[in-house]
Design an enzyme around this catalytic site. Structure first.
Site, PDB file in Angstrom:
ATOM      1  N   ARG A  89       0.840  -1.194   0.000  1.00 47.59           N
ATOM      2  CA  ARG A  89       0.000   0.000   0.000  1.00 47.59           C
ATOM      3  C   ARG A  89       0.874   1.242   0.000  1.00 47.59           C
ATOM      4  O   ARG A  89       1.791   1.375   0.803  1.00 47.59           O
ATOM      5  CB  ARG A  89      -0.900  -0.005   1.234  1.00 47.59           C
ATOM      6  CG  ARG A  89      -1.955   1.080   1.182  1.00 47.59           C
ATOM      7  CD  ARG A  89      -2.934   0.911   2.288  1.00 47.59           C
ATOM      8  NE  ARG A  89      -2.351   1.396   3.529  1.00 47.59           N
ATOM      9  CZ  ARG A  89      -3.039   1.945   4.500  1.00 47.59           C
ATOM     10  NH1 ARG A  89      -4.337   2.035   4.425  1.00 47.59           N
ATOM     11  NH2 ARG A  89      -2.447   2.389   5.580  1.00 47.59           N
ATOM     12  N   THR A  93      -1.101   7.576  -0.962  1.00 47.34           N
ATOM     13  CA  THR A  93      -2.404   7.490  -1.622  1.00 47.34           C
ATOM     14  C   THR A  93      -3.321   6.437  -0.999  1.00 47.34           C
ATOM     15  O   THR A  93      -4.507   6.401  -1.307  1.00 47.34           O
ATOM     16  CB  THR A  93      -2.222   7.141  -3.108  1.00 47.34           C
ATOM     17  OG1 THR A  93      -1.644   5.828  -3.199  1.00 47.34           O
ATOM     18  CG2 THR A  93      -1.335   8.154  -3.812  1.00 47.34           C
ATOM     19  N   ASP A 187      -1.134 -10.466  12.457  1.00 48.14           N
ATOM     20  CA  ASP A 187      -0.369 -10.396  11.208  1.00 48.14           C
ATOM     21  C   ASP A 187       0.142 -11.794  10.881  1.00 48.14           C
ATOM     22  O   ASP A 187       1.060 -12.298  11.513  1.00 48.14           O
ATOM     23  CB  ASP A 187       0.788  -9.402  11.344  1.00 48.14           C
ATOM     24  CG  ASP A 187       1.499  -9.170  10.026  1.00 48.14           C
ATOM     25  OD1 ASP A 187       1.933 -10.165   9.398  1.00 48.14           O
ATOM     26  OD2 ASP A 187       1.630  -8.005   9.622  1.00 48.14           O
ATOM     27  N   ASP A 190       3.989 -12.117   9.993  1.00 49.29           N
ATOM     28  CA  ASP A 190       4.855 -11.957  11.170  1.00 49.29           C
ATOM     29  C   ASP A 190       4.832 -13.199  12.043  1.00 49.29           C
ATOM     30  O   ASP A 190       5.866 -13.671  12.508  1.00 49.29           O
ATOM     31  CB  ASP A 190       4.449 -10.727  11.991  1.00 49.29           C
ATOM     32  CG  ASP A 190       4.982  -9.437  11.401  1.00 49.29           C
ATOM     33  OD1 ASP A 190       5.859  -9.485  10.516  1.00 49.29           O
ATOM     34  OD2 ASP A 190       4.518  -8.367  11.841  1.00 49.29           O
TER      35      ASP A 190
END
Length: 197
Positions: A89, A93, A187, A190
């Site tokens: 990402r 934006t 996550d 992770d």
């Protein structure tokens, strides 16, 4: 799923049980591939009417968490080709941005098992599907293999790509204000790769 969702599960158990679920999902995904009739002769010298897969497959993992699913695919499909796509990402934006793509040269002729364990908003997966379509893959030949998805993400993907098939272990309740899946499991990358803070 209960074991991998538990915040107290040690990393070794998280990896072991995640791998078990991933392999089941890959096996289920293979059931969606087209087959044709095939006759073989058994060791008893008797013909048997069976089926064989019509076509060729490849995996495409969305880096980094999707790489955790590659071994599950290799366990059931020997010498399978695997492409990689890195999408992150853009903080400015908030849109997904393609950083890297390496796909088999003949991917347009293959069925693609798209690998990513978590589907929240669907932004990265949608971007990856766009990359696959640009490479000539037909939408109906893409199977998205996933552990947990939000209903919003699944709906967004299917509205955009109605011929896509999603094979998932569970659809969760939704997302929080930060776009994290709830109840989720944290996550995934992770926890799987041992890079938690």
């Amino acid at each position: 799923m209960t074991i991998i969702r538990d915040q107290n599960t040690p990393r070794g158990d998280f990896v072991f049980y995640s791998d078990r679920v991933i392999r089941l999902l890959v096996e289920e995904g293979l059931n969606y591939l087209p087959v044709v009739s095939k006759e073989v002769i058994t060791p008893m010298g008797v013909p048997f009417q069976g089926v064989t897969f019509e076509g060729r497959i490849c995996g495409v993992s969305i880096m980094r968490a999707g790489e955790s699913m590659e071994q599950g695919l290799r366990d059931v499909c020997t010498s399978v080709r695997i492409g990689k796509v890195l999408i992150q990402r853009d903080e400015r934006t908030a849109q997904p941005k393609l950083y890297y793509s390496k796909l088999p040269k003949d991917i347009a002729d293959r069925w693609v098992l798209l690998l990513d364990p978590m589907l929240a908003t669907g932004g990265s997966a949608i971007k990856c599907i766009e990359v696959l379509l640009e490479a000539g893959v037909k939408e109906e030949r893409i199977l998205f293999i996933n552990l947990i998805c939000s209903p919003e993400g699944a709906l967004t993907m299917l509205e955009r790509f109605p011929k896509l098939q999603i094979i998932t272990a569970e659809i969760d309740e939704g997302m929080d204000e930060h776009k994290f899946i709830l109840p989720g499991l944290g996550d995934f990358g992770d926890r799987y790769f041992g890079t938690e803070d």
